[in-house]
Design a protein around this motif. Structure first.
Motif, PDB file in Angstrom:
ATOM      1  N   PRO A 113       4.177  -3.725  19.858  1.00  0.00           N
ATOM      2  CA  PRO A 113       2.853  -3.430  19.490  1.00  0.00           C
ATOM      3  C   PRO A 113       2.099  -2.705  18.538  1.00  0.00           C
ATOM      4  CG  PRO A 113       3.799  -2.675  21.725  1.00  0.00           C
ATOM      5  CD  PRO A 113       4.728  -2.867  20.812  1.00  0.00           C
ATOM      6  N   SER A 114       1.163  -3.065  18.015  1.00  0.00           N
ATOM      7  CA  SER A 114       0.377  -2.424  16.791  1.00  0.00           C
ATOM      8  C   SER A 114      -1.071  -2.137  16.904  1.00  0.00           C
ATOM      9  CB  SER A 114       0.531  -3.501  15.532  1.00  0.00           C
ATOM     10  OG  SER A 114      -0.300  -4.698  15.555  1.00  0.00           O
ATOM     11  N   GLN A 115      -1.417  -2.082  18.511  1.00  0.00           N
ATOM     12  CA  GLN A 115      -2.752  -2.007  18.530  1.00  0.00           C
ATOM     13  C   GLN A 115      -2.699  -0.936  19.483  1.00  0.00           C
ATOM     14  OE1 GLN A 115      -5.635  -5.262  18.571  1.00  0.00           O
ATOM     15  NE2 GLN A 115      -6.146  -4.687  20.643  1.00  0.00           N
ATOM     16  N   ALA A 116      -3.480   0.345  19.494  1.00  0.00           N
ATOM     17  CA  ALA A 116      -3.594   1.391  20.383  1.00  0.00           C
ATOM     18  C   ALA A 116      -5.022   1.795  20.910  1.00  0.00           C
ATOM     19  CB  ALA A 116      -2.951   2.798  19.730  1.00  0.00           C
ATOM     20  N   ARG A 117      -5.223   2.188  22.182  1.00  0.00           N
ATOM     21  CA  ARG A 117      -6.444   2.611  22.389  1.00  0.00           C
ATOM     22  C   ARG A 117      -6.524   4.002  22.422  1.00  0.00           C
ATOM     23  NH1 ARG A 117      -9.349   4.108  27.230  1.00  0.00           N
ATOM     24  NH2 ARG A 117     -11.368   2.887  27.482  1.00  0.00           N
ATOM     25  N   CYS A 118      -7.594   4.409  21.506  1.00  0.00           N
ATOM     26  CA  CYS A 118      -7.750   5.890  21.289  1.00  0.00           C
ATOM     27  C   CYS A 118      -8.291   6.678  22.143  1.00  0.00           C
ATOM     28  CB  CYS A 118      -8.385   5.848  19.729  1.00  0.00           C
ATOM     29  SG  CYS A 118      -7.438   5.078  18.655  1.00  0.00           S
ATOM     30  N   ALA A 119      -8.554   8.001  21.894  1.00  0.00           N
ATOM     31  CA  ALA A 119      -9.069   8.819  22.750  1.00  0.00           C
ATOM     32  C   ALA A 119     -10.792   8.860  23.078  1.00  0.00           C
ATOM     33  CB  ALA A 119      -9.041  10.471  22.168  1.00  0.00           C
ATOM     34  N   ASP A 120     -11.494   8.187  22.122  1.00  0.00           N
ATOM     35  CA  ASP A 120     -12.838   7.790  22.391  1.00  0.00           C
ATOM     36  C   ASP A 120     -12.949   6.218  23.023  1.00  0.00           C
ATOM     37  OD1 ASP A 120     -11.824   6.334  20.031  1.00  0.00           O
ATOM     38  OD2 ASP A 120     -13.706   6.826  18.692  1.00  0.00           O
ATOM     39  N   GLY A 121     -11.942   5.659  23.221  1.00  0.00           N
ATOM     40  CA  GLY A 121     -12.148   4.268  23.908  1.00  0.00           C
ATOM     41  C   GLY A 121     -12.173   3.359  23.025  1.00  0.00           C
ATOM     42  N   ARG A 122     -12.180   3.534  21.771  1.00  0.00           N
ATOM     43  CA  ARG A 122     -12.227   2.666  20.911  1.00  0.00           C
ATOM     44  C   ARG A 122     -10.786   2.320  20.284  1.00  0.00           C
ATOM     45  NH1 ARG A 122     -16.443   3.592  15.911  1.00  0.00           N
ATOM     46  NH2 ARG A 122     -15.484   5.688  15.796  1.00  0.00           N
ATOM     47  N   HIS A 123     -10.494   1.159  19.794  1.00  0.00           N
ATOM     48  CA  HIS A 123      -9.014   0.777  19.357  1.00  0.00           C
ATOM     49  C   HIS A 123      -8.864   0.855  17.749  1.00  0.00           C
ATOM     50  CE1 HIS A 123      -9.493  -1.256  23.234  1.00  0.00           C
ATOM     51  NE2 HIS A 123      -8.061  -1.180  23.643  1.00  0.00           N
ATOM     52  N   ALA A 124      -7.431   0.931  17.701  1.00  0.00           N
ATOM     53  CA  ALA A 124      -6.924   1.095  16.194  1.00  0.00           C
ATOM     54  C   ALA A 124      -5.754   0.255  16.056  1.00  0.00           C
ATOM     55  CB  ALA A 124      -6.663   2.500  15.889  1.00  0.00           C
ATOM     56  N   ASN A 125      -5.939  -0.392  14.850  1.00  0.00           N
ATOM     57  CA  ASN A 125      -4.659  -1.100  14.368  1.00  0.00           C
ATOM     58  C   ASN A 125      -3.826  -0.059  13.780  1.00  0.00           C
ATOM     59  OD1 ASN A 125      -3.038  -2.612  12.446  1.00  0.00           O
ATOM     60  ND2 ASN A 125      -3.953  -4.553  13.566  1.00  0.00           N
ATOM     61  N   THR A 126      -2.590  -0.007  14.275  1.00  0.00           N
ATOM     62  CA  THR A 126      -1.688   1.084  13.915  1.00  0.00           C
ATOM     63  C   THR A 126      -0.781   0.354  12.728  1.00  0.00           C
ATOM     64  OG1 THR A 126      -0.185   0.678  15.593  1.00  0.00           O
ATOM     65  CG2 THR A 126      -1.703   2.378  15.787  1.00  0.00           C
ATOM     66  N   GLY A 127      -0.819  -0.747  12.210  1.00  0.00           N
ATOM     67  CA  GLY A 127      -0.238  -1.300  11.173  1.00  0.00           C
ATOM     68  C   GLY A 127       1.111  -1.781  11.500  1.00  0.00           C
ATOM     69  N   VAL A 128       2.220  -1.776  10.676  1.00  0.00           N
ATOM     70  CA  VAL A 128       3.562  -2.179  10.701  1.00  0.00           C
ATOM     71  C   VAL A 128       4.445  -0.813  10.870  1.00  0.00           C
ATOM     72  CG1 VAL A 128       3.295  -4.298   9.524  1.00  0.00           C
ATOM     73  CG2 VAL A 128       4.069  -2.128   8.384  1.00  0.00           C
ATOM     74  N   GLY A 129       3.814   0.206  11.477  1.00  0.00           N
ATOM     75  CA  GLY A 129       4.701   1.382  11.743  1.00  0.00           C
ATOM     76  C   GLY A 129       4.995   2.128  10.407  1.00  0.00           C
ATOM     77  N   LEU A 130       6.177   2.942  10.558  1.00  0.00           N
ATOM     78  CA  LEU A 130       6.446   3.867   9.559  1.00  0.00           C
ATOM     79  C   LEU A 130       7.609   3.276   8.499  1.00  0.00           C
ATOM     80  CD1 LEU A 130       6.511   7.132  11.634  1.00  0.00           C
ATOM     81  CD2 LEU A 130       4.543   6.101  10.318  1.00  0.00           C
ATOM     82  N   ARG A 131       7.750   3.506   7.269  1.00  0.00           N
ATOM     83  CA  ARG A 131       8.443   2.991   6.616  1.00  0.00           C
ATOM     84  C   ARG A 131       9.566   3.743   5.731  1.00  0.00           C
ATOM     85  NH1 ARG A 131       4.563  -1.079   3.456  1.00  0.00           N
ATOM     86  NH2 ARG A 131       3.358   0.779   3.338  1.00  0.00           N
ATOM     87  N   SER A 132       9.136   4.981   5.547  1.00  0.00           N
ATOM     88  CA  SER A 132       9.880   5.963   4.669  1.00  0.00           C
ATOM     89  C   SER A 132      10.213   7.368   5.396  1.00  0.00           C
ATOM     90  CB  SER A 132       9.496   6.029   3.219  1.00  0.00           C
ATOM     91  OG  SER A 132       8.316   6.634   3.349  1.00  0.00           O
ATOM     92  N   PRO A 133      11.180   8.049   5.114  1.00  0.00           N
ATOM     93  CA  PRO A 133      11.103   9.544   5.711  1.00  0.00           C
ATOM     94  C   PRO A 133       9.990  10.096   5.382  1.00  0.00           C
ATOM     95  CG  PRO A 133      13.227   8.946   4.635  1.00  0.00           C
ATOM     96  CD  PRO A 133      12.164   7.705   4.260  1.00  0.00           C
ATOM     97  N   ARG A 134       9.416  10.082   3.986  1.00  0.00           N
ATOM     98  CA  ARG A 134       8.133  10.453   3.882  1.00  0.00           C
ATOM     99  C   ARG A 134       6.939  10.430   4.698  1.00  0.00           C
ATOM    100  NH1 ARG A 134       4.391   8.302   1.875  1.00  0.00           N
ATOM    101  NH2 ARG A 134       2.709   9.675   1.425  1.00  0.00           N
ATOM    102  N   ASP A 135       6.915   9.059   5.507  1.00  0.00           N
ATOM    103  CA  ASP A 135       6.035   8.831   6.315  1.00  0.00           C
ATOM    104  C   ASP A 135       6.168   9.738   7.712  1.00  0.00           C
ATOM    105  OD1 ASP A 135       4.687   6.957   4.885  1.00  0.00           O
ATOM    106  OD2 ASP A 135       5.717   5.270   5.648  1.00  0.00           O
ATOM    107  N   TYR A 136       7.579   9.846   8.107  1.00  0.00           N
ATOM    108  CA  TYR A 136       8.018  10.746   9.175  1.00  0.00           C
ATOM    109  C   TYR A 136       7.335  12.026   9.291  1.00  0.00           C
ATOM    110  CZ  TYR A 136      10.139   6.601  11.157  1.00  0.00           C
ATOM    111  OH  TYR A 136      10.569   5.168  11.643  1.00  0.00           O
TER     112      TYR A 136
END
Lengths: 412, 423
Positions: free
Chosen positions: B241-264
């Motif tokens: 999945p790449s779509q999440a429901r956020c705390a305010d009820g709106r959704h976000a596209n969370t993209g393709v995830g994390l790619r490098s250790p820097r992202d983590y």
């Protein structure tokens, strides 16, 4: 016109993936000399889809990316390392004999490489420069990153694709990479037209989230004029039609697994014709007699209609309803619309190109035909640096030894 | 500063299939004259309406799609009306029409004859299936074009018992308009050399077919068939999945995830600084991923430990989505170099701080109502020949006197034509 309508134009193209490459593929199909420039220092991984799936015959490889071949058909390809001084010098030389520069890097990348618009102008005063990125070159998000799905999310297009009481469905592909590419192509062509008539070049800052936001015009005016937001109870419900209002209007189940048919009644005449084809008692109910009534009872209307459609084959439904003059169409799968659709076949929509490694491959054609200067796709996407000799040798006048030296030094 | 298309005259025969192409040209400075039947074109009856009250001058659909144009009326099935339209075409650069195939001929308008009379004329026909192909007699709407043309197959939900989805906004017409404008610009550039116009056919069904990204080229290359998934690309194989429901009820596209250790590392730092690290169960895995030399998702299939780290990254994104409002999630991620987007409604996109800072929305004066309204602005920013809404959409026949007058129609004749219902 020999060589095509745009044969007199040369474009230095850094446009990668689809949002950039998709623009110049259209220009190259009309004969423009599009030179795809890639960085030799990371072995062709500048464009992340150069070697990406799908792969013909199941064979992977940097020169075998199916999407890359599709998006870069008919272009030339050279390598050039813009981080080197010699590379910068060669690029200035290339710009001096080109008409346009196009790129879809993140904002600021070209400037850091030493080539913002002013410095491109120093190489050629009337150059046309189009840069295309998610958020544009100014504003608080100028440094933010994006690609198609993020652009679609931020411009309202993901939200406006979905069913009532469900999360957004969005677009199941990068609609805004295609569409950003279309705006990039329009921008290049308009700026070249202006330049031909006035001698004046210019810079175009294309922010895909802005281009995307313009594609919900009536919804935006309903908000700015009437104060009605689209984020409200029961909305959106995009298989239905608000602008204009139509009912029934939806995607209904047909016989078979995951088989669907789209039906749209534009007016009462369409509804009457549909009711006659359906021939069931419920179609005569008074509440369905006019548009306001059908919209007020749309849930039960849809349920009744689905009860009828699910008993038949989707193409049979399409044929019966079309025979009655009602807009209806099967939801087509890729094989159905690519290999079995009379319209795409008659149009010549899937031309076959030849790629030096992949061989023969069908790709997306163009949905237009021009009576005098039509498009042509014959060649596939270029190999990494395939046309170095042609561009550095024939165009810029370097001899074989100089080109070999550039290669040894990692400049090309 | 005038537009890039200043001096280009376009005659648009009003139609829902032509109106956006006409707007794109007019907002770039072309002189677009939209020709409607007397009383106004059918799209003036399209919702939404000013204050929800229908009326020929109250359709916001008409307002949006006809900015910067001049408007005239003429009955094309009346000889004098037809003659006036032909004379307009005689002095035009482009004629844009979207009638069903054969319809113009039945009205007595022959595009080839108009081009013969004005060899510089570029005629453009936008039709559902082309002028004469095997499906050209079919009836079509935006919905049926997108269904038959491929986009609908790729859009919808993981749950395939739900119908696939048509994206909103009449995008089949938009895509056709984009190709119409590109093609007629090519024809204008060709004319600079040849001195001659030509005819352009735009096929809306074909346009949808080549605007489906992998939906087409996966099949073309390896015969695999993409399958729709909620909020992400249709693919031959299901993806995360790449779509999440956020705390305010709106959704976000969370993209393709994390790619490098820097992202983590960025996510770990973010959880720490937001005071959420204690509540997130996989902090250790996140920190371990951050300490690695690389995280290559392609290798995860045969490496359970790596898979565990990647899952922790995804879980962290989901966790942050649940804890934060969508806008905060978006800005926090982007400031850390992780591409995430808020799933805005159209009006939220218009009101977004970035779009406001760039001055995206524009004000258009409606002098007849004594006020201005906010419209969506430029899709691209030309630094010399700026996009601009020249004026609000025309009222019915607003420029009859000016345009027909320029062809030598006297005020008296105009009155007569009006009484006869010709204009």
């Amino acid at each position: 016109m020999p060589g095509g309508a745009l044969a007199r134009f040369r474009i230095c193209d850094f446009g990668g993936v689809l949002a950039g490459a998709g623009a110049t593929r259209i220009l190259s199909a009309f004969g423009a000399q599009v030179i795809r420039i890639e960085d030799p220092s990371n072995q062709g991984r500048w464009d992340v889809i150069r070697g990406a799936p799908p792969h013909k015959d199941g064979k992977p490889g940097l020169e075998r990316g199916g999407g890359f071949n599709n998006h870069n058909a008919q272009k030339l390809g050279i390598t050039l390392n813009l981080k080197s001084e010699r590379g910068k010098q060669l690029f200035r030389q290339l710009v001096s004999v080109s008409d346009a520069v196009s790129e879809n890097f993140a904002a600021g990348v070209m400037a850091r490489l030493g080539f913002d618009y002013e410095r491109l102008r120093a190489a050629r005063d009337d150059i046309v420069y189009v840069s295309n990125c998610g958020f544009g070159h100014s504003g608080p998000y100028a440094s933010f990153k994006s690609w198609g799905p993020i652009v679609q999310a931020m411009s309202g297009l993901t939200f406006t694709s979905g069913l009532r009481d469900q999360p957004p469905a969005g677009w199941g592909y990068s609609y805004m990479d295609h569409t950003g590419a279309y705006y990039m192509a329009m921008a290049l062509l308009m700026a070249l037209y202006h330049r031909e008539r006035t001698g004046e070049g210019q810079w175009i800052d294309l922010a895909m989230t802005e281009a995307g936001t313009t594609l919900n015009g009536p919804a935006l005016l309903d908000y700015t004029v009437n104060g009605r937001p689209l984020r409200r109870e029961g909305m959106p419900h995009s298989n239905r039609s608000q602008w204009p209002r139509m009912a029934p209007h939806g995607i209904y189940p047909a016989q078979g697994e995951d088989a669907w048919v789209a039906i749209a009644c534009r007016d009462d005449a369409d509804w009457t014709a549909l009711a006659k084809v359906v021939g069931e008692e419920w179609t005569g109910e008074g509440r369905f007699a006019d548009l306001d009534g059908r919209i007020a009872s749309e849930d039960s209307l849809d349920e009744q209609l689905a009860g009828w459609t699910r008993r038949s084959d989707k193409f049979a439904l399409q044929a019966r309803l079309q025979a009655a003059g009602v807009p209806a169409a099967a939801v087509q799968t890729p094989p159905e619309r690519v290999d079995h659709d009379a319209n795409t076949r008659a149009w010549g929509l899937w031309p076959e190109v030849t790629h030096p490694v992949i061989g023969k491959q069908r790709i997306d054609g163009l949905p237009v035909h021009l009576s005098e200067t039509d498009w042509d796709f014959s060649h596939g996407g270029p190999l990494l640096g395939q046309h170095n000799e042609q561009i550095y040798g024939e165009l810029l006048g370097l001899d074989a030894a100089e080109i070999a030296a550039l290669r040894d030094e990692g400049v090309i | 500063m005038s537009g890039a298309l200043a001096g280009v005259r376009v005659i648009e025969l009003a139609h829902e299939r032509t109106s956006f192409a006409g707007k794109l040209l007019a907002d770039m400075g072309a002189d677009v004259i939209v020709v409607e039947p007397p009383g106004g074109h059918a799209t003036r009856a399209y919702d939404p309406f000013l204050e929800d009250r229908p009326g020929a001058e109250r359709s916001l659909y008409w307002w949006h799609y006809n900015t910067s144009k001049r408007g005239v009326t003429a009955r094309m099935d009346a000889p004098r009306g037809r003659e006036l339209v032909a004379r307009l075409a005689a002095g035009a650069d482009v004629l844009l029409e979207g009638e069903d195939p054969g319809q113009l001929v039945s009205l007595g308008i022959d595009l080839a004859a108009l081009r013969a009379g004005n060899e510089r004329l570029i005629s453009v026909s936008i039709t559902p299936f082309g002028p004469s192909g095997p499906r050209s007699a079919e009836q079509a709407t935006d919905l049926t074009l997108l269904a038959s043309g491929g986009p609908v197959w790729s859009c919808g939900y993981d749950d395939h018992s739900l119908p696939p989805v048509r994206g909103g906004g009449n995008q089949a017409f938009h895509t056709g308009a984009h190709y119409a404008v590109i093609s007629l610009l090519v024809a204008l550039l060709a004319r600079e050399e040849s001195g001659r116009g030509q005819h352009v056919d735009v096929n809306l069904h074909a346009a949808a077919n080549v605007t489906t990204e992998a939906g087409s080229y996966h099949y073309l290359v390896d015969q695999s068939i993409v399958q729709r998934q909620t909020g992400r690309h249709a693919m031959p194989m299901a993806g995360p999945p790449s779509q999440a429901r956020c705390a305010d009820g709106r959704h976000a596209n969370t993209g393709v995830g994390l790619r490098s250790p820097r992202d983590y590392a960025a996510l770990a730092e973010w959880l720490d600084s937001a005071g959420l690290a204690e509540d997130f169960p996989s902090m250790d895995a996140l920190r371990e991923a951050a300490a690695r030399d690389s995280i290559d998702a392609m290798r995860a299939r045969n490496d359970p430990e790596l898979r565990h780290l990647i899952q922790a990254g995804r879980a962290a994104l989901t966790f942050l989505s649940e804890q934060l409002p969508a806008y905060e999630l978006f800005v926090g991620a982007q400031q850390r170099g992780i591409p995430i987007g808020v799933i805005y409604s159209p009006e939220e996109a218009l009101d977004d701080p970035h779009h406001r800072a760039r001055g995206f929305a524009v004000q258009v004066e409606h002098e007849e109502l004594g006020r201005t309204y906010t419209y969506p602005g430029a899709p691209y920013r030309f630094d010399r020949t700026a996009w601009k809404i020249q004026r609000r959409a025309p009222h019915v026949g607003e420029h009859n006197a000016e345009v027909w007058g320029s062809l030598g129609v006297s005020d008296e004749e105009l009155d007569t034509l009006r009484e006869q219902g010709v204009v």
